[in-house]
Design an enzyme around this catalytic site. Structure first.
Site, PDB file in Angstrom:
ATOM      1  N   CYS A  51     -10.728   6.104  -3.960  1.00 54.52           N
ATOM      2  CA  CYS A  51      -9.902   5.865  -5.150  1.00 54.52           C
ATOM      3  C   CYS A  51     -10.736   5.905  -6.432  1.00 54.52           C
ATOM      4  O   CYS A  51     -10.201   6.100  -7.521  1.00 54.52           O
ATOM      5  CB  CYS A  51      -9.211   4.508  -5.058  1.00 54.52           C
ATOM      6  SG  CYS A  51      -8.355   4.243  -3.506  1.00 54.52           S
ATOM      7  N   ASN A 315      -7.968  -0.863   4.546  1.00 57.08           N
ATOM      8  CA  ASN A 315      -8.841  -2.014   4.791  1.00 57.08           C
ATOM      9  C   ASN A 315      -8.132  -3.101   5.588  1.00 57.08           C
ATOM     10  O   ASN A 315      -8.712  -3.717   6.482  1.00 57.08           O
ATOM     11  CB  ASN A 315      -9.379  -2.570   3.469  1.00 57.08           C
ATOM     12  CG  ASN A 315     -10.564  -1.763   2.969  1.00 57.08           C
ATOM     13  OD1 ASN A 315     -11.637  -1.820   3.543  1.00 57.08           O
ATOM     14  ND2 ASN A 315     -10.362  -0.988   1.908  1.00 57.08           N
ATOM     15  N   ARG A 452      16.983 -10.552 -15.358  1.00 58.58           N
ATOM     16  CA  ARG A 452      18.210 -11.126 -15.965  1.00 58.58           C
ATOM     17  C   ARG A 452      19.266 -10.045 -16.156  1.00 58.58           C
ATOM     18  O   ARG A 452      20.452 -10.242 -15.860  1.00 58.58           O
ATOM     19  CB  ARG A 452      17.873 -11.749 -17.326  1.00 58.58           C
ATOM     20  CG  ARG A 452      17.148 -13.075 -17.225  1.00 58.58           C
ATOM     21  CD  ARG A 452      16.781 -13.597 -18.597  1.00 58.58           C
ATOM     22  NE  ARG A 452      17.943 -14.131 -19.315  1.00 58.58           N
ATOM     23  CZ  ARG A 452      17.874 -14.642 -20.546  1.00 58.58           C
ATOM     24  NH1 ARG A 452      16.710 -14.672 -21.172  1.00 58.58           N
ATOM     25  NH2 ARG A 452      18.939 -15.113 -21.139  1.00 58.58           N
TER      26      ARG A 452
END
Length: 463
Positions: A51, A315, A452
């Site tokens: 990454c 991992n 909301r």
């Protein structure tokens, strides 16, 4: 060597996150007298952060070694017989053995196993077209790939780069090449970059990329990669145009690397990834485990299997496998599909389902999008943030969240990831006790503003 009954042999195929996490965890639980561990890695490097490759290429990370968590020598010091530049070419499930070839000498040999871990990772999708393998065309899946790309950037005189694909790797590599003063064109089959987002949110990424000087070509499929007299890449062609390129980076995505597993008759899913149970044991095989980018995982939101190539999962898989191989017990329940990225200072985050995922899963849903800010509006440095939320129609169950904004946007998605894992409704989310002070968020955090609004949409639908 002959093995005594007391001493078992664990063979690991693949020396990166899942494979070496499994080996290391098994070693913690069982000493060399009980468990011999042999690991094969076809590249030069082990336990590294794939990454991090775009950030190394772009110059944010100074050198390759900073991406390596544990070297082959460090693994060997812990009584793991790690063999680099060695490729496993066959798995013989019936006899319980693997055949491996030393890539430098060409010598082949069989190694028997009592327990096997398959962690063969994923391979970059290469377009099936002329020029796809030409010098100057690069995937960026492994550390060796990153080194090859950097060498290529050093050798080329021109400063034109084309990135094919606009997923995470494509977008991150486009930024890395801009940082290296290349003129960058991104050719993307989709209507907007980042197909892991809905197109309305991908549009925000598109605008940010163009703001950096990246040329975005959407709704375009590459038809061929053109080469010069020296055989090196010189341009990328679509049906409508040619884009000059001194270097081409493939960001089309990855396939699970399961050629070996398939040849051995092991079970693959719809995405060609290995299928495992909750303990990461390959289905139907008592002594074979698999983890990382070569497996499919359960999506806890849709209930369907998915292929997600991320170091976080790899991992965790390795930890689970190593615990089980070492005589303990652990499970990997699944994922909600959380991922974050950035283009310079624009942060991009998503978790759960997109609209098309929800439709494919047969779910009926409400969708809302809100604009908010990263901090209290009056506090210096407050920047805009867009949050999109999906909720199930009848129940109000949270289904997915996408966030695009500046500082503080990406990691906010973790709130939604926890809510998804817990099966919360958007109504329940509105009363979450999140941290507040003006430098960190408005009184109503952007995720709660979206919750909301989603809750209101669900209630209106009910009434």
């Amino acid at each position: 060597m002959s093995m005594s009954a007391a001493r078992e042999r664990l063979v690991v195929i693949g020396g990166d996150a899942a494979g070496m996490s499994a080996a290391s965890q098994a070693r913690r639980l069982r000493g060399p007298d009980e468990l011999e561990i042999v690991a094969f890695e076809r590249g030069h490097f082990t336990s590294y952060s794939a990454c991090g490759i775009p950030y190394w290429v772009g110059g944010d990370v100074a050198g390759r070694d900073q991406l390596i968590a544990r070297t082959p020598e460090e693994h060997r010091a812990r009584d793991i017989d790690l063999r680099v530049r060695t490729e496993v070419t066959e798995i013989d499930v019936t006899a319980g053995r693997v055949r491996a070839r030393d890539l430098d000498s060409g010598a082949e040999s069989w190694t028997s196993y009592d327990k096997l871990v398959i962690a063969t990772g994923a391979r970059p999708i290469r377009p099936d077209m002329p020029g796809a393998d030409a010098p100057g065309v690069h995937g960026v899946q492994a550390l060796d790939d990153g080194q090859a790309l950097l060498d290529s950037l050093t050798r080329t005189r021109g400063r034109g780069a084309v990135v094919i694909g606009a997923g995470y790797i494509g977008v991150e590599m486009a930024e890395a090449l801009i940082n290296r003063d290349y003129r960058v064109t991104v050719v993307n089959r989709g209507s907007e970059p980042m197909s892991t987002l809905d197109p309305d949110m991908g549009r925000l990424v598109h605008e940010a990329m163009e703001g950096l000087g990246i040329t975005m070509v959407n709704d375009a499929a590459v038809t061929k990669i053109l080469t010069g007299e020296d055989g090196r890449v010189r341009a990328v062609a679509t049906e409508d145009a040619e884009y000059p390129a001194d270097v081409v980076v493939l960001g089309i995505g990855v396939h699970p690397e399961t050629t070996l597993a398939e040849a051995a008759g092991l079970p693959l899913g719809a995405h060609r990834g290995l299928l495992t149970d909750l303990a990461m044991r390959v289905r139907g095989h008592e002594n074979i485990w698999a983890g990382g980018d070569c497996v499919e995982v359960l999506d806890l939101v849709s209930g369907q299997e998915r292929h997600i190539a991320l170091g976080t999962h790899a991992n965790k898989h390795g930890q689970v496998i190593g615990t089980n191989v070492g005589g303990g017990y652990a499970t990997f329940p699944g994922v909600v599909g959380t991922a974050v990225s950035k283009v310079c200072d624009l942060e991009i985050a998503r978790t759960g389902l997109r609209e098309k995922d929800a439709r494919r899963a047969g779910l009926r849903f409400e969708t809302v999008t809100i604009e908010s800010t990263s901090r209290a509006g009056y506090y210096p440095g407050a920047s805009p943030m867009t949050v999109k939320m999906l909720a199930e129609q009848r129940t109000g169950r949270l289904l997915g969240v996408q966030i695009v904004g500046r500082e503080g946007a990406a990691k906010r998605v973790d709130i939604a990831a926890v809510a998804l894992t817990a099966g919360m409704t958007v109504e329940q989310m509105t009363s979450l006790d999140l941290g507040y002070a003006p430098p960190f968020s408005p009184v109503w955090d952007p995720v709660l503003v979206a919750a909301r609004k989603a809750s209101k949409a669900v209630q209106q639908r009910r009434s």
